[in-house]
Scaffold this motif. Structure first.
Motif, PDB file in Angstrom:
ATOM      1  N   LYS A 121     -19.262 -64.660 -19.621  1.00 39.02           N
ATOM      2  CA  LYS A 121     -18.324 -65.410 -18.805  1.00 39.02           C
ATOM      3  C   LYS A 121     -17.830 -66.506 -20.156  1.00 39.02           C
ATOM      4  CE  LYS A 121     -17.083 -68.448 -15.158  1.00 39.02           C
ATOM      5  NZ  LYS A 121     -17.250 -68.559 -13.552  1.00 39.02           N
ATOM      6  N   ASP A 179      -7.593 -66.224 -16.846  1.00 36.79           N
ATOM      7  CA  ASP A 179      -6.441 -65.342 -17.433  1.00 36.79           C
ATOM      8  C   ASP A 179      -5.283 -65.879 -16.867  1.00 36.79           C
ATOM      9  OD1 ASP A 179      -6.396 -64.230 -14.673  1.00 36.79           O
ATOM     10  OD2 ASP A 179      -7.719 -62.516 -15.213  1.00 36.79           O
ATOM     11  N   LEU A 221     -12.241 -65.544 -16.770  1.00 36.06           N
ATOM     12  CA  LEU A 221     -12.500 -64.412 -18.021  1.00 36.06           C
ATOM     13  C   LEU A 221     -13.930 -64.075 -18.076  1.00 36.06           C
ATOM     14  CD1 LEU A 221      -9.882 -65.344 -20.553  1.00 36.06           C
ATOM     15  CD2 LEU A 221      -9.778 -63.518 -19.428  1.00 36.06           C
ATOM     16  N   PHE A 256     -16.219 -60.600 -19.490  1.00 41.58           N
ATOM     17  CA  PHE A 256     -16.037 -59.299 -20.243  1.00 41.58           C
ATOM     18  C   PHE A 256     -17.454 -58.593 -20.636  1.00 41.58           C
ATOM     19  CE2 PHE A 256     -16.421 -62.431 -23.694  1.00 41.58           C
ATOM     20  CZ  PHE A 256     -17.155 -62.039 -24.663  1.00 41.58           C
ATOM     21  N   PRO A 257     -17.388 -57.695 -20.779  1.00 42.83           N
ATOM     22  CA  PRO A 257     -19.005 -56.999 -21.008  1.00 42.83           C
ATOM     23  C   PRO A 257     -18.991 -56.479 -22.586  1.00 42.83           C
ATOM     24  CG  PRO A 257     -17.448 -55.068 -20.442  1.00 42.83           C
ATOM     25  CD  PRO A 257     -16.558 -56.402 -20.429  1.00 42.83           C
ATOM     26  N   TRP A 263     -22.985 -58.924 -19.391  1.00 45.64           N
ATOM     27  CA  TRP A 263     -21.555 -59.445 -18.849  1.00 45.64           C
ATOM     28  C   TRP A 263     -21.573 -60.717 -19.326  1.00 45.64           C
ATOM     29  CZ3 TRP A 263     -17.246 -56.767 -16.863  1.00 45.64           C
ATOM     30  CH2 TRP A 263     -17.617 -55.595 -16.482  1.00 45.64           C
ATOM     31  N   ASN A 265     -25.068 -52.924 -20.813  1.00 45.39           N
ATOM     32  CA  ASN A 265     -23.850 -53.617 -20.815  1.00 45.39           C
ATOM     33  C   ASN A 265     -24.430 -55.023 -20.192  1.00 45.39           C
ATOM     34  OD1 ASN A 265     -21.504 -52.550 -21.219  1.00 45.39           O
ATOM     35  ND2 ASN A 265     -21.152 -51.836 -19.145  1.00 45.39           N
ATOM     36  N   LYS A 291     -15.249 -60.983 -29.854  1.00 50.29           N
ATOM     37  CA  LYS A 291     -14.545 -60.053 -28.472  1.00 50.29           C
ATOM     38  C   LYS A 291     -13.829 -61.307 -27.689  1.00 50.29           C
ATOM     39  CE  LYS A 291     -18.081 -56.325 -28.347  1.00 50.29           C
ATOM     40  NZ  LYS A 291     -16.947 -55.239 -28.112  1.00 50.29           N
ATOM     41  N   ALA A 292     -14.415 -62.362 -27.439  1.00 47.66           N
ATOM     42  CA  ALA A 292     -13.850 -63.565 -26.672  1.00 47.66           C
ATOM     43  C   ALA A 292     -12.612 -63.955 -27.301  1.00 47.66           C
ATOM     44  CB  ALA A 292     -14.811 -64.757 -26.446  1.00 47.66           C
ATOM     45  N   LEU A 344      -9.843 -61.470 -26.741  1.00 50.61           N
ATOM     46  CA  LEU A 344      -9.526 -61.461 -25.401  1.00 50.61           C
ATOM     47  C   LEU A 344      -8.344 -62.556 -25.019  1.00 50.61           C
ATOM     48  CD1 LEU A 344     -10.211 -59.734 -22.717  1.00 50.61           C
ATOM     49  CD2 LEU A 344     -12.144 -61.380 -22.051  1.00 50.61           C
TER      50      LEU A 344
END
Length: 677
Positions: free
Chosen positions: A210, A190, A196, A198-199, A208, A206, A263-264, A267
């Motif tokens: 990477k 980031d 970076l 995220f869940p 996670w 969840n 989602k990635a 982000l």
């Protein structure tokens, strides 16, 4: 006592920083001048690390680094390569409209390309075969032409299997962990330099994820990884293996690829205008897009569906129905219950998105077809096969009206052209062919290349192929502990003067690698003809669960041993992109004899063709669009038979006839006593 592994980054002198920068871009694996640069430093080490520029730098000693940093001749060559790299990276792309005008690409016209596998180089083991290699070539070609595209895939801990042939001739699988710290893979960070991560929820829990990245020329490939400490063991193993047999892990991978991929991108602040699904594995992207539009943007469901359709492209590669990705509906109910409820749909309505009848099977290609505007097969014939396969998705249309088109696969020239042929292209076409391959007038220069120069280039590459294969055979036998006499014999296998046929692809039964064994005695006579001898190089992996495919490998090896033909028939273990390059660049004839029409495209034949290798192939995949009666041979004798036994017999006999009466004759009867007609 706890032990922890540490990664130690090599110290690179300032004068070698350009080498370090280039090595972390996949461009360095396909540019011929960059390859020569690594070979100049230490050719043996470069071979030993599978031509991996990053690992190569890590394996160099500090003394070697220091010596290079003061070598003016090397620094001169390095700066030439670096300048070429910078020019390449600054190229501004364009596309040609229907009027033939060149229109600059706009940085906002972003395409997101989703694929389960990417085959960019043998050192980056996140591919299994043709689908992945095509995806890798796609990224490279997008880079060459300056198309604003991002790739989305998975970072596999082990990737696909490594092949070992046991002493009994049967394939064994070996799974080696990818050492990503020794490859051109970097953490995506980031604005604060933090990784970076995220869940996302899978079945309410969840997981996670990477994000990692690979620079493929001008293109970014983002790869998603669950093997991180934030996850428990059940989640960490999701991205262990490519094409895992466990259906629960498989659907979890595809949820992460599709939904997690979107989602990635969010982000990362990437807003694609077009989403391209390379096969059905990533179709769950559609679910996440529906959730965003309906739940976040409060868009009516039907409007959201139409928006998704207008911005989605789906490419199907699979002409065999069973090979298309599918799940029992119980998996969909289990994994998508919460998503479907959030969308306000009934589960029965959602299941119909992937069905055409009342069966319990949810087909991801059907889901993708229903939610895409443009759907294509990967050759003209495969487009027709795909129309027939999926016509029930469009019950009110005539078969000819089924909206599935075709875009025939191509290959990335710089990756697959031999160094010798590249030199001829550069000399006679100029460097523009890399960026302007769509201009047909550019290719007129090929006719200006003298035939003797092409033949000389081919002969050099063929000699290199024979040396390469011999080393591979010796290494395999040494690993098995074979006797010295057998190793010595392998070191002299093959003859660069003999007509050489190549056959390399996945060992599935429909590809019929054993078709030539139909008449063993006739084949033996062809191979051992004292005036016109022939030799065949085989390579390829059978799927770990495909016993029939493994048996074909064993049968070929047994035939060679039992008939004392081990210097005429060789099987090269652990087929990868390195072996592929050597074979398609060095053999004389490329053999392809699948059961028609089960070969969707068959790009290995294209790769051979661009290197001047002649194809001997069933008229399947790409070959019917290129065969003109003078540029190779068509296997057609089985076209009139529906019975597979009769078809195979007729086609085998035609191959024997062609080898005996035409192919060997053309090869050995040199024009002006120098090169074949």
């Amino acid at each position: 006592m706890k032990l922890k592994n540490f990664y130690v980054k090599p110290v690179v002198p300032d004068s070698l920083q350009p080498l370090y920068e280039v090595s972390y871009n996949m461009w360095s694996t396909w540019d011929k001048e960059a390859e020569r640069l690594y070979r100049r430093i230490n050719p043996e080490l470069f071979r030993n690390v599978k031509h991996n520029p990053v690992e190569f730098l890590h394996r160099l000693s500090s003394e070697d680094m220091d010596k290079l940093s003061k070598d003016n001749g090397f620094l001169y060559e390095l700066n030439k390569v670096y300048d070429k790299f910078k020019r390449y990276m600054s190229f501004e792309g364009y596309y040609t409209d229907e009027n033939g005008d060149d229109i600059p690409t706009h940085s906002d016209d972003i395409i997101a390309y989703f694929s389960m596998e990417f085959g960019m180089h043998e050192s980056v083991a996140i591919y299994s075969g043709g689908l992945g290699v095509l995806a890798g070539d796609y990224l490279k070609a997008a880079s060459d032409t300056g198309i604003p595209l991002y790739g989305i895939g998975l970072l596999y801990t082990y990737g696909y299997m490594n092949q070992r042939i046991a002493i009994d001739g049967f394939q064994q699988e070996e799974y080696l962990e990818n050492k990503w710290y020794l490859k051109a893979v970097k953490e995506t960070t980031d604005a604060n330099g933090e990784p970076l991560i995220f869940p996302m929820k899978i079945k309410g829990h969840n997981v996670w994820i990477k994000i990692w990245e690979i620079d493929v020329g001008k293109i970014k490939l983002y790869l998603l990884d669950t093997n991180i400490p934030q996850n428990d063991i059940s989640a960490r193993c999701i991205t262990d293996h490519l094409y895992i047999a466990d259906k629960h892990l498989r659907i979890q991978q595809e949820i992460i690829l599709g939904q997690g991929g979107l989602k990635a991108l969010d982000l990362l602040g990437i807003k694609p205008k077009v989403f391209h699904l390379n096969e059905g594995h990533s179709a769950f992207l559609i679910v996440e897009r529906l959730k965003q539009l309906v739940l976040d943007h409060k868009m009516p469901f039907e409007k959201a569906k139409q928006l998704i359709k207008q911005s989605t492209v789906f490419t199907t590669h699979t002409p065999v129905i069973e090979g298309n990705e599918h799940f029992d509906e119980s998996f969909i109910r289990e994994y998508f219950k919460e998503d479907v409820e959030a969308l306000g749909m009934t589960m029965e309505r959602f299941l119909q998105c992937g069905k055409v009848d009342n069966s319990r099977i949810f087909w991801l290609p059907i889901f993708a077809i229903k939610y895409s505007k443009f759907r294509n097969g990967v050759s003209k014939l495969h487009g027709d096969v795909s129309k027939e396969m999926w016509k029930d998705v469009f019950p009110h249309l005539h078969d000819d009206e089924v909206p599935i088109d075709f875009v025939t696969n191509g290959v990335h020239l710089q990756t697959w052209l031999s160094m010798e042929i590249t030199y001829l292209f550069d000399r006679y076409l100029g460097p523009d062919y890399m960026h302007k391959a769509n201009r047909t007038t550019l290719w007129d220069g090929i006719s200006a290349i003298p035939s003797n120069e092409i033949w000389e280039a081919h002969k050099r590459r063929k000699e290199q192929l024979v040396t390469f294969i011999r080393k591979k055979l010796v290494h395999t036998l040494q690993r098995r502990g074979a006797p010295a006499k057998k190793i010595k014999k392998a070191s002299n296998a093959l003859n660069p003067q003999y007509l050489t046929i190549g056959f390399a692809r996945r060992f599935a039964t429909y590809k019929r690698a054993n078709l030539l064994l139909q008449d063993p005695e006739r084949l033996k006579k062809i191979l051992t003809n004292p005036l016109r001898p022939v030799q065949i190089i085989f390579a390829g992996k059978a799927h770990p669960a495909d016993v029939a495919g493994k048996t074909i490998i064993k049968d070929i090896l047994n035939f060679a041993i039992q008939n004392d033909l081990e210097d005429h028939i060789v099987f090269v273990e652990d087929y990868d992109m390195d072996i592929a390059r050597h074979m398609i660049q060095g053999v004389d004839v490329w053999l392809n004899n699948p059961i028609k029409p089960m070969e969707a495209s068959g790009t290995s034949g294209i790769k051979a063709g661009i290197n001047g290798v002649l194809n001997l192939s069933v008229l399947d995949g790409w070959w019917p669009e290129c065969f003109n009666g003078t540029n190779g041979w068509a296997i057609t004798a089985g076209d009139f038979y529906s019975d597979i036994t009769l078809k195979s017999s007729a086609e085998a006999q035609q191959i024997y006839d062609l080898l005996e009466e035409e192919i060997t004759e053309k090869y050995y009867e040199k024009r002006d006593s120098y090169f074949p007609e």
